[in-house]
Design a protein around this motif. Structure first.
Motif, PDB file in Angstrom:
ATOM      1  N   ARG A 126     -13.906  30.724 -15.780  1.00 43.48           N
ATOM      2  CA  ARG A 126     -12.667  30.388 -15.078  1.00 43.48           C
ATOM      3  C   ARG A 126     -12.652  31.018 -13.685  1.00 43.48           C
ATOM      4  NH1 ARG A 126     -13.094  28.619 -19.237  1.00 43.48           N
ATOM      5  NH2 ARG A 126     -11.566  27.977 -20.812  1.00 43.48           N
ATOM      6  N   ILE A 166     -12.135  28.524 -10.612  1.00 46.48           N
ATOM      7  CA  ILE A 166     -10.982  28.636  -9.708  1.00 46.48           C
ATOM      8  C   ILE A 166     -11.449  29.029  -8.318  1.00 46.48           C
ATOM      9  CG2 ILE A 166      -8.894  29.986  -9.248  1.00 46.48           C
ATOM     10  CD1 ILE A 166      -8.418  30.048 -12.279  1.00 46.48           C
ATOM     11  N   LYS A 195      -0.931  22.361 -15.355  1.00 46.37           N
ATOM     12  CA  LYS A 195      -2.174  22.926 -14.828  1.00 46.37           C
ATOM     13  C   LYS A 195      -1.904  24.094 -13.888  1.00 46.37           C
ATOM     14  CE  LYS A 195      -6.292  21.603 -12.150  1.00 46.37           C
ATOM     15  NZ  LYS A 195      -6.093  22.551 -11.042  1.00 46.37           N
ATOM     16  N   GLU A 225      -3.081  27.972 -14.247  1.00 46.31           N
ATOM     17  CA  GLU A 225      -3.959  28.558 -13.230  1.00 46.31           C
ATOM     18  C   GLU A 225      -3.361  29.819 -12.629  1.00 46.31           C
ATOM     19  OE1 GLU A 225      -5.576  27.024  -9.001  1.00 46.31           O
ATOM     20  OE2 GLU A 225      -6.342  25.912 -10.743  1.00 46.31           O
ATOM     21  N   TRP A 228      -3.954  32.576 -15.040  1.00 49.59           N
ATOM     22  CA  TRP A 228      -5.357  32.982 -14.951  1.00 49.59           C
ATOM     23  C   TRP A 228      -5.606  33.832 -13.709  1.00 49.59           C
ATOM     24  CZ3 TRP A 228      -9.038  33.857 -18.063  1.00 49.59           C
ATOM     25  CH2 TRP A 228      -9.263  33.091 -19.194  1.00 49.59           C
TER      26      TRP A 228
END
Length: 871
Positions: free
Chosen positions: A100, A104, A311, A315, A318
């Motif tokens: 991730r 990202i 989403k 994100e 995260w």
């Protein structure tokens, strides 16, 4: 032919450390102004912005007007950004988190002109063995790093780094550190500097990075290069980039190396930072489990029922967690002020992720067709069915309950009951309406839930009183084990093998005169065994689970002065629950301690019947075998190593030792460090926590010389003494044989809880969101959402998440380092389009419309991602 010295202008920007992110951000705002000006005016030809996008995000938050300037310089290959969001730790962070981080970071860099396609980690405290296959899966074929490569493994600065599956990347190792080129600016020693950085550079190409921690822009770089070139012969210094350097060594015959790099032969590696700030490592582990195994799949389940996939919300959660994965942040080697900010990010991510799970489970439960009061809905967010004994709370008006499913009574066991009041609170409780009391029951029940689905149970209220108290006793058992605590000694009987293990579990306490980077024994130590001789012991038994409850006080030295004097004046209150559930092959432990001592290390010791030569644990996408003693443990000082190579190692989710007759595995939630100890190396030692009071200390027993971190002043960190309540959760599993795929299934079964929701109006505060009403979906849910069964026997399920193109990405890997896995298949709930992709979502095959998916042959350690497109 002249030797080419590639001068790389860069900064290494720890966005937090002994300073906070707020303090460093101010300097970075002005630093970036200088970088942009230097590149636009040609004062510098190139500049590397430390490989991480989080600092770019911080800059644009304060200076959004400069977005296009950055975009233009990135497109022109003058400013290099990405591929990471933050420079991750590679050893105590899960594989999916690392993926991730790159996903990202690269997506963010793409919005600003494109990411540097190099795995750039100049300061991580060791290099994980799975990084080559992670990089190749993300479309990255080169890496640059500093720490950890042992001299005896490879002396060449450039080599091919391989994973077990055959993945390879070209590695450029900056043996002298990312700051070595500062001498070019500050000293007049051209021959000595070039000789130093050329050692091991066998291709005729040499790296000279010019930069350092929060270093200013060197506006005179061109002049200094010209001055050195004028004094040197047979050498040419040139402004360059890592991309150009790696192109220059293409085609060279390089040595091939595999494995992890955690040696202190060249640089400090901090082989005990894995236990610093246990409280933060526990929170990180908790959030990784929730995001990877609960929230990501739950959002897809909800999306299939008409609840939009968020989403951006996911994100942002995260990103909060990833900011805590930078090497210093993950290590915990920071000032107290910085660690407080790290805790705040964890708290924000915890609240957001928990609330998201809470909202979605409630929304789905309340949107089912034929919803009735006291319906109890359990969710399984793993893509295979689970059958387990779970604990949950229900609010009812009666002192007992029964549990039903589709007309069949299900066994349940009330563990604890409390009477609660649901009316308006008053100062005088005698005025409370007796009709407004209800019971909050903690219940245990066995549930079976299909993969990625939910199951509904009905609660029947029963007027009978139930006895839930504890009774005298010191032994509990289930079909597999009997656990006894007598005279302070823990004894385990394994009914499957008939073996009895007497005095097999205790704690160990010793001094820690190290710092937040490294454990180091006290100069005047007093190591003590902590057993349960003076503990209060009781049991609670039932149809579904039995618990042995232990409470007492551990006597340890209060501080280093008391330890030197042999005093054990501090008393650490503790409570431990040992749990054996029905038909379960693991023993679960839940230990709480209120730490009242300083400068000490506490470890869990499990004594086995195995004389181990190697330990085994999981890595981000695999497993690793490590020797129980380092071959250089006794000559490291003569070899001028930077710290003692004690066989203290990182772990992610489990620790295993085994022989050809038996296998012992400890499953952990948040503990990240272990060592194999004992005269015959028959004891597994898992570090619970370390308690220290300084960011860095000089002249440690295990790390002589200057202090790590800041060498010029002591930075006190009283918060890192962890004088507070600490919580430890772990389990023990005995098997007849070593099976790493089974261990990870055991871990997921143990560590991934089942979210649940009860339809009731008695208790408006079961969660923070319960108080607020919510509309059910306009179209009622008539059947569970996805209902999948994906469980290859020799593979590990890794993640179930949204793909970039809207499909569902499902990832598996082969955990074995030596064994190949032949053809494995998974069954989808119906025919769907299916394609294989890389880690970064690039299609590797054409789509096929099928219900049975052949995963194909898995090489040792291989990762595969399939993307399915539900119709």
């Amino acid at each position: 032919m002249a030797k080419k010295v590639h001068v790389i202008a860069h900064t290494h920007w720890d966005f937090e450390w002994y300073f906070t992110v707020n303090e460093s951000s101010v300097q970075f705002v002005y630093h970036m102004d200088e970088v942009l000006r230097a590149l636009e005016e040609g004062v510098l030809q190139y500049y590397l912005l430390d490989g991480q996008m989080s600092i770019v995000d911080d800059y644009l938050r304060f200076c959004p007007e400069n977005r296009e300037r950055i975009h233009a310089l990135v497109r022109a290959r003058k400013l290099f950004i990405g591929p990471w969001y933050t420079q991750t730790d590679e050893l105590v962070i899960s594989g999916e988190s690392i993926v991730r981080n790159l996903q990202i970071g690269m997506a963010r860099a793409k919005q600003l002109g494109g990411a540097m396609k190099i795995g750039y980690l100049p300061d991580s405290f060791g290099q994980g063995k799975d990084m080559p296959k992670i990089y190749r899966g993300m479309g990255i074929s080169d890496t640059v790093f500093w720490r950890g490569v042992p001299n005896e493994k490879v002396q060449s600065r450039d080599f091919i780094w391989m994973s077990e599956d055959g993945s390879e990347v070209v590695a450029a190792n900056i043996k002298n550190g990312y700051f070595v080129g500062v001498d070019l600016i500050e000293k007049e020693n051209p021959e000595e500097l070039i000789t130093r950085v050329s050692e091991g550079a066998e291709t005729g190409q040499v790296l000279l990075p010019v930069g350092g921690d929060q270093r200013f822009v060197d506006f005179n770089l061109k002049e200094r290069i010209a001055a050195y070139n004028a004094k040197l012969s047979g050498v040419e210094l040139l402004e360059s980039t890592y991309e150009d350097y790696l192109k220059a060594i293409q085609g060279e015959v390089l040595p091939r190396v595999s494995g992890e790099f955690i040696s202190s032969s060249v640089s400090k590696i901090h082989r005990s930072i894995y236990s610093s700030r246990y409280d933060q490592k526990y929170m990180n582990d908790k959030l990784e489990r929730r995001l990877i195994y609960q929230l990501e799949p739950l959002m897809l389940m909800a999306d299939s029922l008409g609840i939009p996939y968020k989403k951006e919300l996911l994100e942002e959660i995260w990103k909060l967690v990833l900011r805590n994965h930078a090497h210093d942040s993950a290590g915990g080697c920071n000032s107290d002020a910085t660690n407080q900010i790290i805790n705040e990010r964890f708290k924000e991510a915890d609240e957001l992720s928990y609330s998201a799970v809470d909202y979605l489970t409630r929304k789905i439960a309340e949107s089912r067709k034929n919803t009735k009061p006291n319906d109890l809905v359990f969710y399984n967010t793993l893509p295979y069915s689970v059958r387990k004994t779970v604990r949950f709370e229900v609010s009812v008006t009666s002192p007992s309950i029964r549990l039903w499913q589709e007309g069949r009574e299900q066994a349940c066991q009330i563990l604890n009951s409390e009477k609660r009041y649901r009316g308006e609170i008053k100062r005088d409780e005698s005025l409370y309406d007796p009709e407004k009391y209800y019971y909050l029951h903690t219940v245990s029940a066995e549930v079976e839930i299909p993969g990625l689905s939910f199951t509904t149970y009905e609660i029947e209220e029963v007027a009978e009183e139930v006895e839930t108290g504890q009774t005298a006793g010191n032994s509990i058992e289930n079909e597999r084990y009997r656990f006894t605590l007598q005279s302070g000694q823990a004894t385990l009987v394994d009914k499957a093998s008939g073996n009895e293990y007497v005095d097999f579990l205790w704690l160990e306490d010793g001094g820690d005169e190290g710092d937040t980077y490294d454990y180091s024994p006290a100069y005047h130590d007093d190591i003590c065994r902590l057993d349960f001789a003076d503990a209060k012991v009781s049991i609670q038994t039932g149809e579904l689970e039995s618990r042995l409850l232990v409470s007492g006080n551990f006597a340890v030295a209060r501080d280093l002065a008391d330890r030197k004097a042999g005093k054990r004046s501090a008393h650490i209150p503790y409570q431990m629950e040992v749990r054996l559930a029905r038909e379960t092959e693991r023993i679960e432990f839940n230990l709480k301690m209120d730490n009242q001592a300083q400068d000490h290390r506490m470890r869990l010791i499990v004594q086995t019947d195995i004389q181990a030569k190697h330990s085994y644990t999981d890595t981000p996408f695999g497993t690793i075998s490590r020797p129980v003693i380092d071959p250089h443990l006794h000559d490291w000082k003569e070899l001028n190593w930077r710290e003692e190579p004690t066989a203290i190692f990182p772990m992610l989710h489990y620790l295993n030792v085994h022989n050809n007759k038996s296998s012992w595995t400890i499953l952990v939630k948040g503990m990240k460090e272990y060592q194999i100890v004992g005269e015959t190396f028959n004891q597994m030692a898992v570090t619970l926590f370390r308690s220290v009071g300084y960011l860095g200390r000089p002249d440690l027993i295990r790390r002589p010389g200057d202090a790590s971190g800041n060498q010029y002043r002591y930075v006190e960190t009283p918060d890192s003494q962890l004088e507070k309540e600490l919580h430890f959760k772990f389990a023990l599993v005995l098997d007849p044989a070593y099976d790493p795929a089974k261990f990870m299934r055991d871990y997921q079964h143990y560590a991934v809880s089942q979210p649940y929701y009860q339809i009731q109006n008695l208790n408006a505060f079961t969660t923070a969101l319960k108080y607020f009403v919510s509309n059910p979906l306009p179209e009622k849910i008539t059947e569970p959402p996805l209902n999948w069964q994906l469980k290859p026997e020799k593979l590990v399920f890794s993640s179930f998440s949204r793909a970039n193109d809207g499909g569902i990405a499902i990832r598996f890997y082969n955990p074995s380092t030596t064994e190949e896995v032949p053809e494995e298949k998974i069954q989808l709930p119906r025919k769907m389009d299916v394609a294989f992709t890389s880690l970064n979502g690039e299609a590797l095959t054409e789509k096929v419309f099928t219900e049975e998916v052949s995963l194909g042959h898995f090489k040792p350690g291989e990762i595969k991602t399939i993307v399915v497109y539900p119709n």
